[in-house]
Design an enzyme around this catalytic site. Structure first.
Site, PDB file in Angstrom:
ATOM      1  N   TYR A   1     -12.165  -2.181  -3.314  1.00 24.41           N
ATOM      2  CA  TYR A   1     -12.724  -2.320  -1.964  1.00 24.41           C
ATOM      3  C   TYR A   1     -14.256  -2.356  -1.964  1.00 24.41           C
ATOM      4  CZ  TYR A   1      -8.222  -1.889   0.460  1.00 24.41           C
ATOM      5  OH  TYR A   1      -6.953  -2.113   0.957  1.00 24.41           O
TER       6      TYR A   1
ATOM      7  N   HIS B   1      -1.862  -5.364   1.356  1.00 26.42           N
ATOM      8  CA  HIS B   1      -3.157  -5.990   1.098  1.00 26.42           C
ATOM      9  C   HIS B   1      -2.900  -7.381   0.549  1.00 26.42           C
ATOM     10  CE1 HIS B   1      -7.142  -6.786  -0.582  1.00 26.42           C
ATOM     11  NE2 HIS B   1      -6.510  -7.173  -1.673  1.00 26.42           N
TER      12      HIS B   1
ATOM     13  N   GLU C   1      -9.355  -9.439  -8.242  1.00 26.10           N
ATOM     14  CA  GLU C   1      -8.376  -8.372  -8.033  1.00 26.10           C
ATOM     15  C   GLU C   1      -7.271  -8.408  -9.092  1.00 26.10           C
ATOM     16  OE1 GLU C   1      -7.374  -8.833  -3.870  1.00 26.10           O
ATOM     17  OE2 GLU C   1      -9.421  -8.344  -3.283  1.00 26.10           O
TER      18      GLU C   1
ATOM     19  N   LYS D   1       0.835  -1.203   0.000  1.00 25.25           N
ATOM     20  CA  LYS D   1       0.000   0.000   0.000  1.00 25.25           C
ATOM     21  C   LYS D   1       0.875   1.261   0.000  1.00 25.25           C
ATOM     22  CE  LYS D   1      -3.926  -2.168   2.419  1.00 25.25           C
ATOM     23  NZ  LYS D   1      -4.778  -2.112   3.641  1.00 25.25           N
TER      24      LYS D   1
ATOM     25  N   ASN E   1      -1.864  -0.223   7.303  1.00 26.05           N
ATOM     26  CA  ASN E   1      -1.352  -1.569   7.599  1.00 26.05           C
ATOM     27  C   ASN E   1      -0.497  -2.185   6.484  1.00 26.05           C
ATOM     28  OD1 ASN E   1      -3.411  -2.242   5.875  1.00 26.05           O
ATOM     29  ND2 ASN E   1      -4.615  -3.419   7.365  1.00 26.05           N
TER      30      ASN E   1
END
Ligand code: DAT
Ligand code: MG
Length: 143
Positions: free
Chosen positions: A43, A109, A120, A3, A106
């Site tokens: 998402y 992904h 994805e 990310k 975080n």
């Protein structure tokens, strides 16, 4: 996917090293700034949750590195290597456990099922960008 926080913090190389040393094969990889529309699709399962817009804003806030990783059990294993969603609950030795503090930052992904991986991958890559090749250590990684 690494990310935007992972890219900005210079963690891409260390994360790739973990994947490579595990023995998983990187079959596609790109650094790109995710457009808002793509982020919303990525998402889509979280539409309506209170953190959804923050999530979309964050994932589009800078370049991210998308990867397609191949290997036996790769989806579940990558989720384990990424660690728990909340980095303070993630076990040390995992990516989030070693390098994260807050859920909204975080670092990585990972697709959570074969269906979401297919979805994805199709969202972030053209089929022509996936490369078929053999790693020289495959016969030592697999029985
Ligand atoms: P994961 O990324 O472990 O698959 P998820 O799919 O439940 O977790 O959520 C996607 C991302 O959304 C997650 O990486 C960080 C963010 N997120 C999840 N739950 C959140 C929460 N309660 N508050 C803020 N952000 C959250
Ligand atoms: Mg998820």
């Amino acid at each position: 996917m690494v990310k935007p926080d992972g890219v900005q913090r210079g963690l891409v190389g260390k994360i790739l090293q973990r994947i490579e040393e595990k023995g998983f094969k990187i079959v596609a990889m790109k650094l790109a700034a995710m457009p808002e529309a793509k982020a919303k699709e990525h998402y889509a399962e979280h539409v309506g949750k209170k953190f959804y817009q923050d999530l979309v804003d964050f994932i589009t806030s800078g370049p991210s590195v998308s990867l397609v990783v191949e290997g036996r059990g790769a989806i579940a294993a990558m989720r384990k290597m990424n660690g728990a969603t909340n980095p303070v609950e993630a076990v040390p030795g995992t990516i989030r456990g070693d390098w994260g503090i807050e859920t909204g930052r975080n670092v990585v992904h990972g697709s959570d099922s074969p269906a979401s991986a297919s979805r994805e991958i199709a969202l972030h890559f053209d089929p022509s960008e996936l490369v078929t090749y053999k790693r020289i250590d495959e016969e030592w990684l697999y029985e």
